[in-house]
Design an enzyme around this catalytic site. Sequence first.
Site, short mmCIF file in Angstrom:
data_model
loop_
_atom_site.label_atom_id
_atom_site.label_comp_id
_atom_site.label_asym_id
_atom_site.label_seq_id
_atom_site.Cartn_x
_atom_site.Cartn_y
_atom_site.Cartn_z
CB SER A 1 -29.74 32.24 -38.50
OG SER A 1 -30.75 31.43 -37.97
CE1 TYR B 1 -30.72 36.84 -34.93
CE2 TYR B 1 -32.08 34.94 -35.51
CZ TYR B 1 -30.84 35.49 -35.24
OH TYR B 1 -29.71 34.71 -35.31
CE LYS C 1 -28.03 36.87 -37.38
NZ LYS C 1 -26.68 37.35 -37.09
P1 NAD Z 1 -24.47 35.99 -28.15
O1 NAD Z 1 -25.52 36.99 -27.83
O2 NAD Z 1 -24.03 35.06 -27.08
O3 NAD Z 1 -23.18 36.72 -28.74
C1 NAD Z 1 -23.26 37.93 -29.47
C2 NAD Z 1 -22.26 38.90 -28.85
O4 NAD Z 1 -22.29 40.12 -29.59
C3 NAD Z 1 -22.58 39.22 -27.39
O5 NAD Z 1 -21.43 39.01 -26.60
C4 NAD Z 1 -22.97 40.70 -27.42
O6 NAD Z 1 -22.59 41.36 -26.25
C5 NAD Z 1 -22.24 41.19 -28.66
N1 NAD Z 1 -22.86 42.35 -29.33
C6 NAD Z 1 -24.15 42.50 -29.72
N2 NAD Z 1 -24.32 43.69 -30.31
C7 NAD Z 1 -23.11 44.32 -30.30
C8 NAD Z 1 -22.65 45.58 -30.76
N3 NAD Z 1 -23.45 46.47 -31.33
N4 NAD Z 1 -21.34 45.88 -30.58
C9 NAD Z 1 -20.49 45.01 -29.98
N5 NAD Z 1 -20.88 43.80 -29.52
C10 NAD Z 1 -22.18 43.46 -29.68
O7 NAD Z 1 -24.99 35.17 -29.42
P2 NAD Z 1 -24.43 33.82 -30.05
O8 NAD Z 1 -25.39 32.74 -29.74
O9 NAD Z 1 -23.00 33.67 -29.73
O10 NAD Z 1 -24.61 34.18 -31.58
C11 NAD Z 1 -23.57 34.77 -32.34
C12 NAD Z 1 -24.11 35.14 -33.69
O11 NAD Z 1 -24.66 33.96 -34.30
C13 NAD Z 1 -25.24 36.15 -33.67
O12 NAD Z 1 -25.10 37.02 -34.77
C14 NAD Z 1 -26.49 35.31 -33.81
O13 NAD Z 1 -27.55 36.01 -34.39
C15 NAD Z 1 -25.99 34.19 -34.71
N6 NAD Z 1 -26.76 32.94 -34.56
C16 NAD Z 1 -26.92 32.38 -33.33
C17 NAD Z 1 -27.67 31.23 -33.19
C18 NAD Z 1 -27.90 30.61 -31.82
O14 NAD Z 1 -28.85 29.82 -31.68
N7 NAD Z 1 -27.10 30.89 -30.81
C19 NAD Z 1 -28.24 30.62 -34.31
C20 NAD Z 1 -28.04 31.21 -35.56
C21 NAD Z 1 -27.28 32.37 -35.67
#
Ligand code: NAD
Length: 334
Positions: A124, A148, A152
Site C-alpha cells: 500500500s 495496518y 504492510k
Molecule cells: P478486502 O477486505 O475486500 O479483501 C481481503 C480478503 O481477504 C477478504 O475477502 C477477507 O475475507 C480475506 N481474508 C482476510 N484475512 C484472511 C485470512 N486470514 N485467511 C483467508 N482470507 C482472509 O480488501 P481489498 O480492498 O480487496 O484489499 C486487498 C488487499 O489489498 C489487502 O491486503 C489490503 O490491505 C490491500 N490494500 C487495499 C487497499 C484498499 O484501499 N482497498 C489499499 C492498499 C492496499
Amino acid sequence: MAILVTGGAGYIGSHTCINLLNAGYEIVVVDNFSNSKPEVIERIKQISRKNFLFYQVDLLDEVAVENIFRENDISAVIHFAGFKAVGESVNIPLSYYHNNITSTLILCEIMKKYGVKKMVFSSSATVYGDPEKCPIPENSTLSTTNPYGSTKLMIEQILRDLGRSDHDWSIALLRYFNPIGAHESGLIGEDPHGIPNNLLPYISKVAAGDLPFLNIFGDDYDTKDGTGVRDYIHVVDLSMGHIRALEKILTTKGVEAYNLGTGKGYSVLEVIKAFEKVSGQRIHFKVSSRRPGDIATCYADIRKAKNELNWQASKTIEDMCQDTWNFSINNIKV
Ligand code: NAD
Ligand code: UDP
C-alpha cells in the site's frame, strides 16, 4: 498450473480473478470470508463464465493451506488476504499483526516447501507515511503511522529478506494508491459494513440518501482548494496491474516494488464534483476538522510500473465515480 489467489472474494481480489480468468489463467481461490461473502465467488463465475476451485480456508490454518498446495499444481500466488482498516488496526493491533503477518509467514513457508517461489503481494502507499515529495517514487523513505501500515511495511521487509536468502524467489510488492470504482456489470464492488471510513463509499451513501451529508475532513491543507488530495485508481485498472506484475514475476527473479496509481491527484471537492456530474445527485457536505493521521497530498510516480510492467491506468475519475454509483444503485448487495 494454477495461480493461487488469497483473499480472492474481496474487493480487489474478485476483480483480479475476473481478469485472470479472462486472460486464460487457471485459478484457485482461498478466502475465509472474514470481510467478504460467498456470493462473490458465484458472481466471479457468472461474469467470467468460467469455473475454478474455491477453498473456504483461513490462512492461519497451516494444515488447510498446505492441503491446497498438495491438491493443486500452483505456479504463483497473488496474496491479497489481510485485514485493511486503518482505524480498527489502532484498536486491535495484535489481531492485525497476527492475521496479516503470521498468515504471510505460513504461506511463504508452504510455498517454499512446494517450490513455489513467485508472489504478487498487496502492499500500500501507506508505506510512504507522510511523503517528502509528490509524485512519490518507489525509492522514497518508508515509514508508517498505524499498525495496518506497519504490517504492510514489515511484510515487504520479510519478503525482501526472503528474496535475499534465496535468489530463486520472484516477488512484486504492489503499492496501491486509492482503489475505487467497481466492475462495469454492477455485480461486484466495495460494500463495507456499517458507516464507511473511505471517501467514495461514504459519498455513495450520501448520494443514495442513506447518510445525510459528507464530513470533509479539513479544508485548510496546503492543496489546490484546501481539501486532501489523493491518487484514486479504478479497481479494474488496478487489477490489470496484477496481471502485468504476474507476467513479470513468471519470467524474472528478484524482489521489486511498484506503485499502482494514476499519477494524478484529485481533491475531495473535485471528487464530489465528479460524482455529482455522473450521478445527477447533490452531495451535501459539511467541513469538519482534519482527521488525525491524514496527510495533505499523496500521488504516485508511475514511471516504474509503466516502464517495467508495461502497465498504465486508463480510466478517468468520472469512470471511477460512475462505476461506484452504478454498483450502488443496482443495490445488488452481496
Ligand atoms: P478486502 O477486505 O475486500 O479483501 C481481503 C480478503 O481477504 C477478504 O475477502 C477477507 O475475507 C480475506 N481474508 C482476510 N484475512 C484472511 C485470512 N486470514 N485467511 C483467508 N482470507 C482472509 O480488501 P481489498 O480492498 O480487496 O484489499 C486487498 C488487499 O489489498 C489487502 O491486503 C489490503 O490491505 C490491500 N490494500 C487495499 C487497499 C484498499 O484501499 N482497498 C489499499 C492498499 C492496499
Ligand atoms: N475524507 C473525507 N471525508 C470522509 C472520508 C475521507 O473528507 O468521510 C477525505 C480524507 O481526509 C482524504 C480523502 O478523503 O483526504 C481520502 O480518504 P480515504 O479514507 O478514502 O483514503 P486515505 O485517507 O486512506 O488515502
